[in-house]
Design an enzyme around this catalytic site. Structure first.
Site, PDB file in Angstrom:
ATOM      1  N   CYS A   1     -30.955   2.621   3.265  1.00  0.00           N
ATOM      2  CA  CYS A   1     -30.992   1.377   4.049  1.00  0.00           C
ATOM      3  C   CYS A   1     -30.926   1.623   5.553  1.00  0.00           C
ATOM      4  O   CYS A   1     -31.761   1.123   6.319  1.00  0.00           O
ATOM      5  CB  CYS A   1     -29.889   0.426   3.592  1.00  0.00           C
ATOM      6  SG  CYS A   1     -28.199   0.995   3.924  1.00  0.00           S
TER       7      CYS A   1
ATOM      8  N   HIS B   1     -24.402  -1.903   3.989  1.00  0.00           N
ATOM      9  CA  HIS B   1     -25.836  -2.102   3.749  1.00  0.00           C
ATOM     10  C   HIS B   1     -26.429  -2.857   4.932  1.00  0.00           C
ATOM     11  O   HIS B   1     -25.781  -3.722   5.527  1.00  0.00           O
ATOM     12  CB  HIS B   1     -26.053  -2.890   2.455  1.00  0.00           C
ATOM     13  CG  HIS B   1     -27.490  -2.949   2.032  1.00  0.00           C
ATOM     14  ND1 HIS B   1     -28.226  -1.831   1.726  1.00  0.00           N
ATOM     15  CD2 HIS B   1     -28.349  -4.006   1.887  1.00  0.00           C
ATOM     16  CE1 HIS B   1     -29.464  -2.184   1.389  1.00  0.00           C
ATOM     17  NE2 HIS B   1     -29.559  -3.498   1.488  1.00  0.00           N
TER      18      HIS B   1
ATOM     19  N   HIS C   1     -35.503  -4.457   3.374  1.00  0.00           N
ATOM     20  CA  HIS C   1     -34.421  -3.469   3.264  1.00  0.00           C
ATOM     21  C   HIS C   1     -34.739  -2.468   2.159  1.00  0.00           C
ATOM     22  O   HIS C   1     -35.537  -2.738   1.252  1.00  0.00           O
ATOM     23  CB  HIS C   1     -33.088  -4.156   2.968  1.00  0.00           C
ATOM     24  CG  HIS C   1     -33.048  -4.896   1.658  1.00  0.00           C
ATOM     25  ND1 HIS C   1     -32.033  -4.750   0.742  1.00  0.00           N
ATOM     26  CD2 HIS C   1     -33.912  -5.793   1.097  1.00  0.00           C
ATOM     27  CE1 HIS C   1     -32.275  -5.523  -0.315  1.00  0.00           C
ATOM     28  NE2 HIS C   1     -33.392  -6.164  -0.116  1.00  0.00           N
TER      29      HIS C   1
END
Length: 297
Positions: free
Chosen positions: A198, A250, A262
């Protein structure tokens, strides 16, 4: 004693003091076992220090004293590899914890079987011995420091990301680059089209436009300026807490209409998701705007 030596001594003493004098405020759903595990202490010692006869005595808002673990410290550990995922136990296959980045320093608590136990913001974890450099420290009683020597370790609320280009960068250009990674497979530690994680995805996209972001999601969440969810615009970074950790773990890139790109661990590739999906609505933490990314035309 030189200024440098004195400063180092103050830092070491402050670090040891932080480990020794630790408090935790009980939250709804907390258990004594979980709190003990998070801080790397035994449930028995936690109960004894706080005068708890049973774990059932916990209540929301209660402040617990975490038993000192100074005596277990063996020094300071610095990560040598690009990134590493600490484990909950000293063996491969144990639960992975929040990632740490090269150069990160943390108290080292113990060594066993090729593993080093370190103290992380989210609790104790284990790293392979070859991944860290351990600098031994001598544990001495922590004296009261003169006010002039007290150091402020508070992270800045807003940090400008280093930029190679002077001109403002249009958000549309950032988003266009990001879409070029759609479908690229998820690979932990990856920063190329052969695979990204990520934060590797977001840092690679911005780097291609002359903006150098920190490598991890938690570090990226301190860059730029805070943006309320209702004021998001293309090119903003959106952050989530996808585990029980209180830390951001994240990150994605906002592309408009409540959507973001993402590198999704579960799906295994870079994809588009929506902030209003139940899962992401629950995990949403914050958003940041990188200073020189201009509004879309």
């Amino acid at each position: 004693m030189t200024i440098r030596t004195l400063t180092l001594a103050v830092v070491l003493l402050t670090t040891v003091a932080a480990v020794a004098d630790n408090k935790y405020t009980v939250r709804r759903g907390d258990t004594l076992k979980a709190i003990a595990k998070k801080h790397g202490v035994s449930e028995k010692s936690l109960r004894k220090v706080n005068g708890l006869e049973t774990a059932n005595h916990l209540r929301g808002g209660q402040v617990l004293q975490i038993p000192a673990i100074v005596g277990q410290s063996i020094g300071s550990a610095e990560l040598l590899t690009a990134t590493a995922m600490p484990h909950s136990g000293p063996f491969q296959g144990s639960k992975s914890l929040d990632a740490v980045s090269k150069g990160d320093k943390m108290p080292a608590l113990a060594e066993t079987g090729g593993w080093v136990k370190v103290l992380l913001p989210s609790g104790a974890g284990w790293l392979p011995k070859e991944a860290v450099k351990v600098t031994p420290t001598f544990l001495i009683p922590t004296p009261a420091l003169p006010a002039a020597l007290k150091l402020d370790f508070t992270a800045p609320k807003s940090v400008k990301a280093p930029v190679k280009k002077v001109a403002s960068i249009r958000a549309d250009a950032i988003v266009k680059t990001a879409f070029a990674y759609q479908g690229v497979r998820y690979r932990w530690g990856g920063t190329s089209r052969s695979g990204v994680d990520c934060s590797g995805f977001t840092s690679t996209v911005f780097r291609s436009h002359g903006i150098k972001l920190p490598r991890t999601a938690i570090s990226q969440s301190h860059v730029g300026t805070y943006v309320p969810s209702a004021e998001l615009r293309k090119g903003d970074l959106v952050f989530f807490r996808t585990s029980r950790s209180i830390r951001v773990n994240h990150v994605g890139l906002y592309i408009g209409n409540r959507n973001f790109l993402h590198a999704a661990t579960g799906a295994g590739h870079v994809m588009v998701s929506n902030l209003d999906e139940k899962y992401y609505r629950r995990c949403y933490a914050t958003a940041r705007r990188i200073g020189n990314v201009g509004a879309s035309l």
